[in-house]
Design a protein around this motif. Sequence first.
Motif, PDB file in Angstrom:
ATOM      1  N   LEU A 163     105.543  65.921  64.497  1.00  0.00           N
ATOM      2  CA  LEU A 163     105.837  64.542  64.101  1.00  0.00           C
ATOM      3  C   LEU A 163     104.781  63.582  64.646  1.00  0.00           C
ATOM      4  CD1 LEU A 163     109.709  64.499  64.708  1.00  0.00           C
ATOM      5  CD2 LEU A 163     108.504  64.742  62.518  1.00  0.00           C
TER       6      LEU A 163
ATOM      7  N   PRO B  94     108.980  58.941  67.128  1.00  0.00           N
ATOM      8  CA  PRO B  94     109.887  59.755  66.307  1.00  0.00           C
ATOM      9  C   PRO B  94     111.272  59.868  66.931  1.00  0.00           C
ATOM     10  CG  PRO B  94     107.723  60.775  66.413  1.00  0.00           C
ATOM     11  CD  PRO B  94     107.704  59.628  67.390  1.00  0.00           C
TER      12      PRO B  94
ATOM     13  N   GLU C  68     108.032  70.183  71.555  1.00  0.00           N
ATOM     14  CA  GLU C  68     108.877  70.638  70.451  1.00  0.00           C
ATOM     15  C   GLU C  68     108.624  69.854  69.170  1.00  0.00           C
ATOM     16  OE1 GLU C  68     113.633  71.168  69.315  1.00  0.00           O
ATOM     17  OE2 GLU C  68     113.048  70.450  71.314  1.00  0.00           O
ATOM     18  N   HIS C  69     108.383  68.549  69.326  1.00  0.00           N
ATOM     19  CA  HIS C  69     108.247  67.683  68.148  1.00  0.00           C
ATOM     20  C   HIS C  69     106.809  67.204  67.954  1.00  0.00           C
ATOM     21  CE1 HIS C  69     112.594  67.761  67.924  1.00  0.00           C
ATOM     22  NE2 HIS C  69     112.663  67.352  69.173  1.00  0.00           N
TER      23      HIS C  69
ATOM     24  N   ALA D 100     110.208  67.679  74.899  1.00  0.00           N
ATOM     25  CA  ALA D 100     110.380  67.003  73.609  1.00  0.00           C
ATOM     26  C   ALA D 100     109.035  66.756  72.941  1.00  0.00           C
ATOM     27  CB  ALA D 100     111.118  65.678  73.814  1.00  0.00           C
TER      28      ALA D 100
ATOM     29  N   PRO E 255     113.688  62.097  67.364  1.00  0.00           N
ATOM     30  CA  PRO E 255     114.077  63.106  68.353  1.00  0.00           C
ATOM     31  C   PRO E 255     113.471  62.855  69.732  1.00  0.00           C
ATOM     32  CG  PRO E 255     113.389  64.141  66.301  1.00  0.00           C
ATOM     33  CD  PRO E 255     112.990  62.705  66.214  1.00  0.00           C
TER      34      PRO E 255
END
Length: 255
Positions: free
Chosen positions: A106, A23, A102-103, A99, A25
């Motif tokens: 996804l 992903p 947080e993501h 990261a 980000p």
Amino acid sequence: MDLNLAQTQSVLIAVRRLGIDIPEPIATVEARVKAIAKAAESVAPAHHDMLAAIIRAVDAGKNPVDDKDVQRMLAGQSLANDAILHGLRGEAAQLLTEALIEHQGLLFDAWRAKFDKATTDLAAAYKVLGGVNLNDTETVLQMGLDASAAWSTANNALATLRDVMTAWQSWATVTRQVSVRNDYAILRVAAVDWHTYRDHELGGTIDYWKLTGLGIPFGLADVATYQRRVADIEAAQRAEVAAAERDRMTRMQLN
């Protein structure tokens, strides 16, 4: 390479093994992390490069201490101590871990798409093959071309499911967002009640073929779903133990 950074990057390796694009980000942070790690690994000049720079300064009639190339290499050499290098890698690992947390949505969405397709393929193969042992290739071949095709489909699906679980476990281990317990492994991929879990001995390694035969619906769990499934199983187990204890006490009183 710092072990923590290597572990963190292993999540992305597992994602790519599934043919999933990282992903955006997370990919952005990964690029930054790679740059930091590369800087940490290349900051120290090679010994022969340092000597060559000193010799060039001397040949040019300069004091090596005043030469910019020598100064740059000396600065790199000063930075290249274990504490700084370890710290840089640790910071890089922390950035990537954040990261991944947080993501995470996804990642789980991408894994779930692969997972759902694989479990659908596995169910279709089971309709053709029944409960045949997938390692019994001789029997499969005797069943004909359709069975052979279904066998291939089943094994491809199983490979995908194992890769999804490797990614799931790698992510959980690195981010520490959920405890990875092997006895509850099935709860990562299916919601089962306590009696089903107990009666079919579903603790430990996930047997996707067995679960398909039992008709247990699959569903890849995110963190909240997994924790809820574990809580439900443990609550039901405690309730059963408590009921058994009450029955035991009642029998003792009657006697």
